[in-house]
Scaffold this active site. Structure first.
Site, PDB file in Angstrom:
ATOM      1  N   GLN A 206     -16.409  -0.219 104.512  1.00 47.17           N
ATOM      2  CA  GLN A 206     -17.305  -1.289 104.051  1.00 47.17           C
ATOM      3  C   GLN A 206     -18.698  -1.012 104.631  1.00 47.17           C
ATOM      4  O   GLN A 206     -19.099  -1.586 105.629  1.00 47.17           O
ATOM      5  CB  GLN A 206     -16.769  -2.644 104.498  1.00 47.17           C
ATOM      6  CG  GLN A 206     -15.425  -2.981 103.844  1.00 47.17           C
ATOM      7  CD  GLN A 206     -14.811  -4.222 104.449  1.00 47.17           C
ATOM      8  OE1 GLN A 206     -15.250  -5.328 104.191  1.00 47.17           O
ATOM      9  NE2 GLN A 206     -13.803  -4.037 105.287  1.00 47.17           N
TER      10      GLN A 206
ATOM     11  N   LYS B  32     -14.709   8.804  89.528  1.00 49.84           N
ATOM     12  CA  LYS B  32     -13.635   7.863  89.890  1.00 49.84           C
ATOM     13  C   LYS B  32     -14.146   6.428  89.820  1.00 49.84           C
ATOM     14  O   LYS B  32     -15.283   6.160  90.203  1.00 49.84           O
ATOM     15  CB  LYS B  32     -13.158   8.183  91.317  1.00 49.84           C
ATOM     16  CG  LYS B  32     -12.111   7.235  91.873  1.00 49.84           C
ATOM     17  CD  LYS B  32     -11.725   7.609  93.302  1.00 49.84           C
ATOM     18  CE  LYS B  32     -12.447   6.781  94.327  1.00 49.84           C
ATOM     19  NZ  LYS B  32     -11.998   7.012  95.716  1.00 49.84           N
TER      20      LYS B  32
HETATM   21  C1  R5P Z   1     -13.711   6.983  98.894  1.00 47.03           C
HETATM   22  O1  R5P Z   1     -13.352   5.908  98.499  1.00 47.03           O
HETATM   23  C2  R5P Z   1     -13.152   7.772 100.026  1.00 47.03           C
HETATM   24  O2  R5P Z   1     -13.906   8.949 100.137  1.00 47.03           O
HETATM   25  C3  R5P Z   1     -11.683   8.135  99.906  1.00 47.03           C
HETATM   26  O3  R5P Z   1     -11.503   8.793  98.676  1.00 47.03           O
HETATM   27  C4  R5P Z   1     -10.812   6.935  99.968  1.00 47.03           C
HETATM   28  O4  R5P Z   1     -11.080   6.189 101.128  1.00 47.03           O
HETATM   29  C5  R5P Z   1      -9.337   7.298  99.917  1.00 47.03           C
HETATM   30  O5  R5P Z   1      -8.615   6.114  99.786  1.00 47.03           O
HETATM   31  P1  R5P Z   1      -7.227   6.068  99.037  1.00 47.03           P
HETATM   32  O6  R5P Z   1      -6.349   7.134  99.641  1.00 47.03           O
HETATM   33  O7  R5P Z   1      -6.699   4.676  99.305  1.00 47.03           O
HETATM   34  O8  R5P Z   1      -7.490   6.271  97.573  1.00 47.03           O
END
Ligand code: R5P
Length: 312
Positions: free
Chosen positions: A98, A193
């Site tokens: 955050q 994404k």
């Molecule tokens: C972006 O959101 C970050 O770089 C990571 O991709 C993310 O924290 C990975 O989270 P999760 O494994 O829950 O998709």
């Protein structure tokens, strides 16, 4: 400054602290850490810290609130015991996700944590692979930032794989993935994404030519595993012949490893910034960052340049 330095370990990642101490040929400082009957944290340094340059290692990983509070209390105790300089060594900086408001009335916890560390009395911070580089600006005390790219790419290069392509699983990871691509001399692909809601992600588009290549997804962390699984599936769908993952921090919340195990990913490479603590998968390879942190601590203590360490 008193010519000694002492490395203390919080409860979150004692194994890494011990490895760093071994590398630096020092003994970990003695500190008593326990909980009162009602759950509050108790800290007592069992050796003098007066006039010393002290380093407190604590990853603010799960249980984040306990580990963060323990770190703050360790800082407070050291300050009151007249330590000359207190450096928080935070291999994994929790609450970093955050780092800006994406909706009205949200907090910016990455800034809040920086404020708390400073208010507790820390003089410096040494951390690695923040969720976003702009968090660097949240610190008004001395702060140094390490990158896992050196040890990670060194390990990966030994595989001698050909036809590689690095994949940034989201736009935010592009800079990191480009750096890995430069070090390993590969091409780069980027995934567009979207996060419809927290802890959920979906691939909208994959930009780049992955067909027939060994795809390597590069990310700062694996949390629920959603981003990794979706990126791997997109790479396979677009013709990648095999998929590897390099992520600096293996958070592996909930069923993340089970989800990853179901997908044909060859290997998931993470560092020991967070202890795996019984979360096992044959796919996971843990690379130690003890030497990286050890070298940085030595440079900080001796007031020497960290630029060689920061280059890779
Ligand atoms: C972006 O959101 C970050 O770089 C990571 O991709 C993310 O924290 C990975 O989270 P999760 O494994 O829950 O998709």
């Amino acid at each position: 400054m008193n010519n000694e330095f002492v490395l203390f370990s919080g409860s979150s990642n004692r194994q890494l602290a011990e490895e760093i101490a071994l590398y630096l040929k020092v003994k970990l400082g003695k500190v008593e850490l326990h909980k009162f009957a009602d759950g509050e944290t108790y800290v007592n340094y069992d050796e003098t810290v007066r006039g010393k340059d002290i380093y407190i290692l604590q990853s603010t990983c799960f249980p984040q609130n306990d580990n963060l509070m323990e770190l703050l209390i360790m800082i407070d105790a050291a300050k009151r015991a007249a330590a000359q300089r207190i450096t928080c060594v935070i291999p994994y900086y929790g609450y970093g996700k955050q780092d800006r408001k994406t909706n009205d009335r949200e907090p910016i916890t990455a800034k809040l944590v920086a404020n708390l560390i400073q208010a507790a009395g820390a003089d410096a911070v040494l951390t690695m692979d923040l969720h976003a580089d702009q968090i660097q600006g949240f610190f008004d005390i001395l702060a140094d930032f390490l990158y896992a790219s050196g040890p990670m790419t060194k390990y990966f290069a030994q595989k001698g794989l050909k036809d590689l392509i690095m994949i940034a699983p989201d736009v935010g990871s592009t800079k990191r993935a480009r750096k890995y691509a430069k070090i390993l001399g590969t091409e780069l692909a980027i995934i567009d994404k979207r996060r419809p809601r927290p802890n959920q992600s979906e691939v909208v588009n994959l930009i780049g030519e992955v067909a027939g290549k060994t795809a390597v997804i590069v990310d700062d962390e694996i949390n629920t595993g959603g981003t990794t699984v979706n990126a791997a599936q997109a790479a396979i769908k677009n013709g990648a012949k095999e998929v590897y993952v390099m992520a600096s921090h293996g958070v592996f919340a909930g069923d993340a490893l089970k989800r990853i195990d179901k997908i044909p990913i060859k290997e998931v490479i993470v560092t020991n910034s967070i202890p795996l603590a019984g979360k096992l998968s044959k796919k996971v390879k843990v690379i130690s960052v003890a030497q990286l942190f050890g070298d940085a601590i030595r440079c900080m203590h001796e007031n020497k340049s960290l630029s060689q360490i920061l280059k890779s």
